[in-house]
Motif scaffolding. Sequence first.
Motif, PDB file in Angstrom:
ATOM      1  N   GLY A   6     -17.024  -1.557  -6.877  1.00 63.60           N
ATOM      2  CA  GLY A   6     -16.891   0.041  -6.919  1.00 63.60           C
ATOM      3  C   GLY A   6     -15.574   0.249  -7.600  1.00 63.60           C
ATOM      4  N   PRO A   7     -15.442   1.585  -7.912  1.00 63.09           N
ATOM      5  CA  PRO A   7     -14.376   1.848  -8.333  1.00 63.09           C
ATOM      6  C   PRO A   7     -13.030   1.893  -7.457  1.00 63.09           C
ATOM      7  CG  PRO A   7     -15.394   3.941  -8.326  1.00 63.09           C
ATOM      8  CD  PRO A   7     -16.214   2.502  -7.841  1.00 63.09           C
ATOM      9  N   SER A   8     -11.825   2.141  -7.982  1.00 71.47           N
ATOM     10  CA  SER A   8     -10.912   2.035  -7.045  1.00 71.47           C
ATOM     11  C   SER A   8     -10.785   3.236  -5.912  1.00 71.47           C
ATOM     12  CB  SER A   8      -9.474   2.000  -7.834  1.00 71.47           C
ATOM     13  OG  SER A   8      -8.421   2.038  -7.077  1.00 71.47           O
ATOM     14  N   GLY A   9     -10.465   2.733  -4.741  1.00 76.39           N
ATOM     15  CA  GLY A   9     -10.505   3.911  -3.713  1.00 76.39           C
ATOM     16  C   GLY A   9     -11.859   4.166  -3.138  1.00 76.39           C
ATOM     17  N   CYS A  10     -12.961   3.242  -3.546  1.00 76.39           N
ATOM     18  CA  CYS A  10     -14.352   3.639  -2.747  1.00 76.39           C
ATOM     19  C   CYS A  10     -14.279   2.926  -1.535  1.00 76.39           C
ATOM     20  CB  CYS A  10     -15.476   3.030  -3.809  1.00 76.39           C
ATOM     21  SG  CYS A  10     -15.376   1.348  -3.841  1.00 76.39           S
ATOM     22  N   GLY A  11     -13.202   2.138  -0.895  1.00 78.45           N
ATOM     23  CA  GLY A  11     -13.195   1.644   0.355  1.00 78.45           C
ATOM     24  C   GLY A  11     -13.709   0.243   0.436  1.00 78.45           C
ATOM     25  N   LYS A  12     -13.564  -0.610  -0.589  1.00 68.79           N
ATOM     26  CA  LYS A  12     -13.937  -1.917  -0.422  1.00 68.79           C
ATOM     27  C   LYS A  12     -12.986  -2.722   0.285  1.00 68.79           C
ATOM     28  CE  LYS A  12     -13.305  -2.357  -5.053  1.00 68.79           C
ATOM     29  NZ  LYS A  12     -12.767  -1.058  -5.453  1.00 68.79           N
ATOM     30  N   THR A  13     -11.846  -2.360  -0.051  1.00 70.22           N
ATOM     31  CA  THR A  13     -10.763  -3.294   0.981  1.00 70.22           C
ATOM     32  C   THR A  13     -10.932  -2.764   2.338  1.00 70.22           C
ATOM     33  OG1 THR A  13      -9.322  -3.067  -0.906  1.00 70.22           O
ATOM     34  CG2 THR A  13      -8.305  -3.447   1.237  1.00 70.22           C
ATOM     35  N   THR A  14     -11.017  -1.526   2.478  1.00 71.51           N
ATOM     36  CA  THR A  14     -11.274  -1.042   4.167  1.00 71.51           C
ATOM     37  C   THR A  14     -12.490  -1.703   4.707  1.00 71.51           C
ATOM     38  OG1 THR A  14     -10.640   1.040   3.406  1.00 71.51           O
ATOM     39  CG2 THR A  14     -11.378   1.019   5.601  1.00 71.51           C
ATOM     40  N   THR A  15     -13.590  -1.701   4.037  1.00 74.25           N
ATOM     41  CA  THR A  15     -14.672  -2.599   4.569  1.00 74.25           C
ATOM     42  C   THR A  15     -14.424  -4.152   4.913  1.00 74.25           C
ATOM     43  OG1 THR A  15     -16.017  -1.199   3.052  1.00 74.25           O
ATOM     44  CG2 THR A  15     -17.306  -3.228   4.197  1.00 74.25           C
TER      45      THR A  15
ATOM     46  N   TYR B 281      -9.460   7.322   8.460  1.00 72.61           N
ATOM     47  CA  TYR B 281      -8.142   7.200   8.458  1.00 72.61           C
ATOM     48  C   TYR B 281      -7.234   8.427   9.098  1.00 72.61           C
ATOM     49  CZ  TYR B 281      -7.999   2.710   5.952  1.00 72.61           C
ATOM     50  OH  TYR B 281      -8.310   1.239   5.707  1.00 72.61           O
ATOM     51  N   GLN B 282      -6.499   8.375   9.892  1.00 72.73           N
ATOM     52  CA  GLN B 282      -5.624   9.457  10.203  1.00 72.73           C
ATOM     53  C   GLN B 282      -6.238  10.871  10.406  1.00 72.73           C
ATOM     54  OE1 GLN B 282      -2.980   9.694   6.729  1.00 72.73           O
ATOM     55  NE2 GLN B 282      -2.411   7.404   7.290  1.00 72.73           N
ATOM     56  N   LYS B 283      -7.393  10.705  11.455  1.00 77.77           N
ATOM     57  CA  LYS B 283      -8.273  11.886  11.689  1.00 77.77           C
ATOM     58  C   LYS B 283      -9.074  12.243  10.741  1.00 77.77           C
ATOM     59  CE  LYS B 283      -5.447  13.000  15.771  1.00 77.77           C
ATOM     60  NZ  LYS B 283      -4.116  12.315  15.716  1.00 77.77           N
TER      61      LYS B 283
END
Lengths: 346, 361
Positions: free
Chosen positions: B37-46, B13-15
């Motif tokens: 995974g814990p919050s912020g580990c990239g699940k939603t992004t995946t 994200y954002q370079k």
Amino acid sequence: MISKNLIVRTTFYLFIATMLIAILIPVFFFVSTSVYSEYEVYDFPRKFLPRTSFDLEIEWENDQYNLSVFDEANNEYELLIQSNDMDRFRLYLKRSLSIQLNNEEIENDFSLSKKGEPIYLTYKKDLFYNYKTFFSITNNAGKSVVNSVMAAGWTIIISLFFGSLAGYSIARYKFAGKSQLSLTLLVVRMFPGVAIAIPMLVYLIKMNLDNTMIGLAIVYSVGNIALTAWITSSIFTGINIELEEASYIFGASKLQTFRKITLPLAFPGFIACSMYAFLAAWNDSITALILSNNNPTLSLVIYKAIGSSSAIQLSAAGAVILILPALVFTFIIKNYINQLWGEVKL
Amino acid sequence: MEFLELKNLTKIYQKDILAIDKIDLKIKDGEFLVLLGPSGCGKTTTMRMIAGLEDVTEGEIFIEGKLVNNLQPRERGVSMIFQSYAIWPHMTVFNNIAYALKIKKMSKEKINETVKKVAKMSNIEEYLNRYPSQLSGGQQQRVAVARAMAVDPKLFLMDEPLSNLDAKLRVSMRTDLKEMHKRSGATTIFVTHDQSEAMSLADRIVIMNTGTIEQIGTPNEIYHDSKTMFVADFIGSPSTNFVDVKIISKDNKLFAKNDAFELPIDDKFNDKLHGYIDKDVVFGFRPENLVLSSDEEKLFDIDVVLVEPQGSHSVIVGRLLSKQIKIVSDEVRDMKNIKTLPIKSNGIYFIFDKETEKRIC
Ligand SMILES: Nc1ncnc2c1ncn2[C@@H]1O[C@H](COP(=O)(O)OP(=O)(O)O)[C@@H](O)[C@H]1O
Ligand SMILES: [Mg+2]
């Protein structure tokens, strides 16, 4: 529990009542003034409700009629004029008492008093006399109503179109100079309309748009585009982007999504913006005076009428004429405004 | 055959915010896969990259063998349940469910039939004419499910669909979703940060940590054969107890030693631990693998801090070498006045490399 409830409710209704009084008293004051006859305006003490008719006394004396009107405050008849010229009576009744009669009717009624006894008559007042007068003494008042509607309509269209585009991009896209743009919009709002009206006049004359409603609307839109951009950007920001994304997932294109999801959700905000645009255009007289003096809007006509006449009842009638379309407009969009205040959660 | 394949998938994200770091993943047809995974580990992004809502920085996504990187969301044949539900507030429940069908230009009768069918499956038949704001959270959730089912997708994506529900509803919806999956047989990717939800739903679990995959496996593999300290810590409640020890060798026998105890290590691990003699490692004991013992057999004593009764069992919170230790015991006796307890290992433990945090054996 009950007593707390009671206090809350009482406070609430007191608050509502105060609000109502604060709004209704001035409205009542000028609506009633607008149906006063000239005679009533100078009544003292002022009557709470306007009269709908006058009780008159006519006496035949020294080959003349004495016309008196019943003065409720002092409970006696007050002499108004003495004459035997029917034209004078006709004009007096019309101008001072808002009673519309022709010479024969007056002569027929009055002549009964020649028998020696004074006679008593009750004449109905013409409640719309001031309104009729307003339209007859101000030239092209009808045209000015059309002008006002045009100017307001164009202002709504121009500011909604450009303002909501700006608002959408501020809400949904990241771009260089975004915060500067938002700030600039605010700065634009700071200029009083009159200040930009004079330089704008030069442009409008060059474009042959002086004394036209489009030209006027362009100037009104300057401030309103900024306001619309501010309002709509916060509306668009408030619309969860996942609502749009869900639409993409379930098969819609960008355009379909904008039409079926984003626009309907932002609609109440658009309505609020068009209301601001409408009011700004509808109520302005100063900018119109500078830019469109030869082709005036209603509010400019009323402004001039108030400025040039001492007849407060005529001015009041003008004010009511100016307010009515705004009221109608507000009632039409009332439902959408209700939505805006939280009946639909975004 | 693989239904979905992620190859070397990366998102920046954002370079400079590395959200997903080169992950590889294969999902079988009809599988129920949970990203945990814990919050912020990239699940939603995946998930958003699979759906096409987010651009892929690097790597490839294949659905049924076809590269979909450059396809629009609507061209991918996926269906999604959002964490916020994302049901449209200005449409009735019926219109929410029918939205996708109308866009597909399905006939009126067919739309009616489909909406009725999925509404019945999701138990929201009575609410078809209501607006979302007139529904409870659980009902709104069901609308989101019904809308996702209506399009009869090949791939279901669910991003923490249950996280906004209260505890009881969450458990019952969990069962409903699992049943729905059995019936439809659609491949499902389910995102959650709740490990018990993951364990109860998944065919396989993918454990993610700061943009990478820590371990992929069935719930049992993940629990009983955790590959890293992170997994051992994240899975299980209470989580694994970690104890720093040194491996020492006496008369060809290996021991785990620290200031509190000396534990003989099973000879079958000798090969794997060969390089670790006289080095520090980390022992991981699952709470149920530390058991109360008699004073003669004990490995060490813990100072009891508090006891949390759970009905069927108790969680005993204690201290060992000033670190917290949690054990699970089904001895439901009154332990109010107990200061210390003798503890032993039941022989089951993980041994981790202290540097890499990877499992040695
Ligand atoms: N739009 C975004 N812009 C910048 N960083 C983002 C954005 N979305 C997510 N991130 C970052 O990417 C990482 C992974 O986020 P996310 O996929 O939402 O995690 P999860 O769903 O597992 O909680 C987080 O560090 C988050 O801060
Ligand atoms: Mg998330």
